[in-house]
Design an enzyme around this catalytic site. Structure first.
Site, PDB file in Angstrom:
ATOM      1  N   VAL A 109       0.818  -1.222   0.000  1.00  0.00           N
ATOM      2  CA  VAL A 109       0.000   0.000   0.000  1.00  0.00           C
ATOM      3  C   VAL A 109       0.845   1.263   0.000  1.00  0.00           C
ATOM      4  O   VAL A 109       0.338   2.346  -0.303  1.00  0.00           O
ATOM      5  CB  VAL A 109      -0.982   0.024   1.197  1.00  0.00           C
ATOM      6  CG1 VAL A 109      -1.972  -1.128   1.105  1.00  0.00           C
ATOM      7  CG2 VAL A 109      -0.244   0.005   2.530  1.00  0.00           C
ATOM      8  N   ASP A 140     -19.583   0.339  11.386  1.00  0.00           N
ATOM      9  CA  ASP A 140     -19.720  -0.127  12.765  1.00  0.00           C
ATOM     10  C   ASP A 140     -20.728  -1.269  12.696  1.00  0.00           C
ATOM     11  O   ASP A 140     -21.929  -1.038  12.504  1.00  0.00           O
ATOM     12  CB  ASP A 140     -20.226   0.995  13.670  1.00  0.00           C
ATOM     13  CG  ASP A 140     -20.342   0.565  15.142  1.00  0.00           C
ATOM     14  OD1 ASP A 140     -20.427  -0.654  15.395  1.00  0.00           O
ATOM     15  OD2 ASP A 140     -20.362   1.438  16.022  1.00  0.00           O
ATOM     16  N   HIS A 141     -20.255  -2.501  12.839  1.00  0.00           N
ATOM     17  CA  HIS A 141     -21.130  -3.647  12.586  1.00  0.00           C
ATOM     18  C   HIS A 141     -22.321  -3.695  13.535  1.00  0.00           C
ATOM     19  O   HIS A 141     -23.342  -4.310  13.227  1.00  0.00           O
ATOM     20  CB  HIS A 141     -20.344  -4.960  12.642  1.00  0.00           C
ATOM     21  CG  HIS A 141     -19.937  -5.389  14.012  1.00  0.00           C
ATOM     22  ND1 HIS A 141     -18.795  -4.926  14.621  1.00  0.00           N
ATOM     23  CD2 HIS A 141     -20.523  -6.240  14.899  1.00  0.00           C
ATOM     24  CE1 HIS A 141     -18.685  -5.482  15.816  1.00  0.00           C
ATOM     25  NE2 HIS A 141     -19.717  -6.280  16.012  1.00  0.00           N
ATOM     26  N   HIS A 174     -19.440   1.652  19.459  1.00  0.00           N
ATOM     27  CA  HIS A 174     -20.683   0.893  19.564  1.00  0.00           C
ATOM     28  C   HIS A 174     -21.679   1.534  20.528  1.00  0.00           C
ATOM     29  O   HIS A 174     -22.841   1.768  20.189  1.00  0.00           O
ATOM     30  CB  HIS A 174     -20.394  -0.539  20.032  1.00  0.00           C
ATOM     31  CG  HIS A 174     -19.444  -1.292  19.169  1.00  0.00           C
ATOM     32  ND1 HIS A 174     -19.399  -1.132  17.801  1.00  0.00           N
ATOM     33  CD2 HIS A 174     -18.499  -2.224  19.461  1.00  0.00           C
ATOM     34  CE1 HIS A 174     -18.469  -1.930  17.299  1.00  0.00           C
ATOM     35  NE2 HIS A 174     -17.915  -2.591  18.287  1.00  0.00           N
TER      36      HIS A 174
END
Length: 490
Positions: A86, A177-178, A240
């Site tokens: 990268v 943000d799962h 979260h």
């Protein structure tokens, strides 16, 4: 079948645990449902040397399907691989050539999604080269997905955002943000704004307090090196928990669109009281687990310094200085090595001003508070605790629960969080992603807590595995003449 979406996905960190365990299986679910079909392509990248065939076999293995599964084999035929550094500008020219080839082969209309599952220090580098080397020069859309952590404090997060903003505008940046992809988190808005009964009571006149608990049963496992530089405050509270709290505290948006929903979440976070030193010391507690039955103390875990003061538990009291929530506290807690793995929200309503049933001559116990519980995981559902009369002579009351849980059939059909969020990225819907303003206000709040803790030496370890954290977490709420709705040995 669902409407087909067209895009090329380029996964930086494409051979990582997250990619194999969550991302590729989620994409396969979208493929089976028809959201992905003929017009999509995937390029996986990392430093690892792999051929396309080796990469495809690795993806097949991650799907848990047999090599003879025709649908899975056709799905992975859309996957290619490029070994990539990268930091090497020249490698992006190779990537561009491969992307253009895939675009032509699968007729992708120049639509590209760059998924950065990398160390945050590389976000700006990758974004810059994607822009300068022409990977974003197409007639389609360009979107970049950022995995957490997004910085480790406000200053570093701001630097990351400025680096990304040089190549992508805010509408193109999807900070994932799962937790926002979980079914019951998204149900918060449905319950609040889809029910007059609930929304009319959703304020400080009727709600005594709101509790958010994210409990983890396991310890740090293989994440010790990362976790010891993060801790529960940065790893769970800043993202979260703050996202959940903002959904609970926000005002009703003008419309159900990502722009309006984000605007109301930002307003709520702006009104969150940022504590001074004394307030932070009083309203937040931290913990670190010690040894337990067949369990090492955190300081004895692999790759954890023996004198580590990292927090594996956090509990706190949040206050919003606005008309809706003034005087109503939000209590939060999260930690590792707790009694069980679950996430829940408990909304505790105020008791009647006069309890007519608890006069001495009635010999009746005082009424309990009504509680609306939202079970996020592992089981999804709701429970409403009400007071009712017991059967039989006399007039005694007792609490009863009105319960609803998603049945096994519906639960199996529920999209996985990453499946839902990847679909949203393809649609360009930012509703369930964190905006920069949300991230910045969350960091400003968390930084104040962290600064106070850095000035103090904690007495660690201070809780036992299998408990619900240190005694100070209970003292935090009992000091206000309240108690946790979920507690052990109640």
């Amino acid at each position: 079948m669902a409407a087909e979406r067209t895009s090329l996905f380029i996964f930086f960190g494409g051979t990582g645990d997250l990619a194999y365990r969550k991302l590729y299986p989620s994409m396969f679910n979208l493929y089976k449902k028809g959201t992905l079909r003929e017009h999509f392509g995937v390029i996986g990248t990392s430093r690892e040397k792999l051929t396309d065939e080796q990469f495809q076999q690795n993806v097949l293995k991650s799907l848990g399907t047999a090599k003879t599964d025709k649908e899975a084999v056709k799905f992975v035929s859309h996957f290619g691989y490029e070994a990539h550094d990268v930091t090497d500008k020249a490698h992006y020219q190779v990537m561009k050539k491969r992307a253009d080839e895939m675009d032509k082969k699968f007729k992708l209309n120049g639509n590209r999604i760059f998924y950065l599952s990398l160390a945050p220090s590389f976000f700006g580098t990758v974004a810059g080269y994607l822009k300068s080397e022409g990977l974003t020069d197409t007639d389609g859309f360009d979107r970049v997905v950022i995995e957490k952590p997004f910085g480790r404090d406000f200053d570093s997060a701001q630097q990351l955002n400025e680096a990304l903003s040089k190549s992508f505008d805010e509408k193109q940046i999807f900070r994932i943000d799962h937790y926002l992809g979980k079914e019951m988190i998204q149900n918060i808005e449905a319950v609040r704004f889809g029910n007059t009964l609930v929304e009319s009571l959703w304020n400080n006149r009727y709600i005594d307090n709101i509790q958010v608990t994210l409990s983890e049963k396991l310890g740090v496992e293989e994440r010790a090196s990362y976790y010891d530089n993060s801790g529960a405050l940065r790893d769970m509270v800043q993202n979260h928990i703050m996202q959940i709290v903002s959904l609970l505290a926000m005002e009703q948006p003008v419309s159900f669109t990502d722009v309006d929903i984000r605007a109301e979440k930002v307003k709520a976070l702006r009104s969150l009281r940022v504590y001074n030193v004394a307030e932070a010391s009083t309203n937040f507690v931290r913990g670190q687990y010690g040894p337990g039955d067949n369990q090492r103390a955190y300081r004895d875990e692999d790759n954890v310094p023996h004198d580590s003061n990292n927090d594996t538990f956090v509990a706190g009291k949040l206050l919003f200085d606005n008309y809706r929530w003034s005087g109503t506290p939000f209590y939060i807690r999260t930690g590792k090595m707790l009694a069980d793995k679950f996430t829940r929200v408990d909304v505790v309503f105020k008791k009647p001003l006069i309890d007519i049933f608890s006069f001495p001559q009635n010999h009746n116990a005082p009424l309990e508070a009504n509680v609306l519980t939202m079970y996020i995981e592992p089981h999804a559902g709701f429970s409403l605790r009400l007071n009712a009369k017991t059967n039989g002579q006399g007039f005694q009351t007792k609490p009863i629960n009105l319960d609803y849980f998603v049945d096994a059939k519906d639960s199996k059909a529920t999209p996985e969080p990453y499946e839902r969020l990847i679909h949203d990225v393809m649609k360009g819907d930012g509703t369930n992603f964190s905006s920069w303003q949300e991230v910045s206000y969350a960091w400003r709040f968390v930084d104040q807590i962290r600064k106070v803790w850095d000035l103090q030496k904690p007495e660690f370890p201070n809780y036992t595995p299998g408990s619900m954290g240190p005694a100070a977490a209970d003292e935090l709420i009992t000091r206000d003449h309240r108690q946790w709705v979920y507690r052990l040995n109640k």
